[in-house]
Design a protein around this motif. Sequence first.
Motif, PDB file in Angstrom:
ATOM      1  N   LYS A  43     -12.477   0.760  -6.804  1.00  0.00           N
ATOM      2  CA  LYS A  43     -11.207   0.738  -6.076  1.00  0.00           C
ATOM      3  C   LYS A  43     -11.217  -0.243  -4.913  1.00  0.00           C
ATOM      4  N   PRO A  44     -12.274  -0.266  -4.091  1.00  0.00           N
ATOM      5  CA  PRO A  44     -12.255  -1.232  -2.985  1.00  0.00           C
ATOM      6  C   PRO A  44     -12.148  -2.683  -3.471  1.00  0.00           C
ATOM      7  N   ALA A  99      -8.538  -3.291  -4.934  1.00  0.00           N
ATOM      8  CA  ALA A  99      -7.581  -3.342  -3.825  1.00  0.00           C
ATOM      9  C   ALA A  99      -7.723  -4.651  -3.051  1.00  0.00           C
ATOM     10  N   SER A 124      -3.768  -1.817  -0.165  1.00  0.00           N
ATOM     11  CA  SER A 124      -4.653  -0.761   0.337  1.00  0.00           C
ATOM     12  C   SER A 124      -5.119   0.108  -0.833  1.00  0.00           C
ATOM     13  N   GLU A 125      -6.201   0.830  -0.618  1.00  0.00           N
ATOM     14  CA  GLU A 125      -6.702   1.739  -1.649  1.00  0.00           C
ATOM     15  C   GLU A 125      -5.708   2.870  -1.910  1.00  0.00           C
ATOM     16  N   GLU A 126      -4.964   3.267  -0.894  1.00  0.00           N
ATOM     17  CA  GLU A 126      -3.964   4.320  -1.067  1.00  0.00           C
ATOM     18  C   GLU A 126      -2.843   3.847  -1.999  1.00  0.00           C
ATOM     19  N   LEU A 165      -3.169   1.485  -4.225  1.00  0.00           N
ATOM     20  CA  LEU A 165      -3.806   1.367  -5.538  1.00  0.00           C
ATOM     21  C   LEU A 165      -3.886   2.734  -6.216  1.00  0.00           C
ATOM     22  N   ASP A 166      -4.268   3.774  -5.491  1.00  0.00           N
ATOM     23  CA  ASP A 166      -4.326   5.120  -6.056  1.00  0.00           C
ATOM     24  C   ASP A 166      -2.978   5.528  -6.644  1.00  0.00           C
TER      25      ASP A 166
END
Length: 85
Positions: A17-18, A21, A27-29, A31-32
């Motif tokens: 994820k990092p 992103a 941001s990872e959020e 992406l989630d």
Amino acid sequence: MLKEVLREIKEVKVYSKPLIAHNLKISEEVLDDMLRQLIRMGYLSEDLGSPTCESECAGCHVSSCSITPIKMLSVTKKGEKLLSQ
């Protein structure tokens, strides 16, 4: 942007994820949220691995095993079709 996330997942060797992103400058959020949408829409499938221990250490008597299932994402046939358009 969802298509770019799908393409990135298809092209990366190891799901991170990092890294994804960072590559997409989100941001990872965010992406989630996009990953949840892609799974819900049927473009990605999620596999959490086996719920039982299948490692070589199976059968040991250690009660605090630190082995956790690996979360894997894969592009579905529907996702492949979208990327080919």
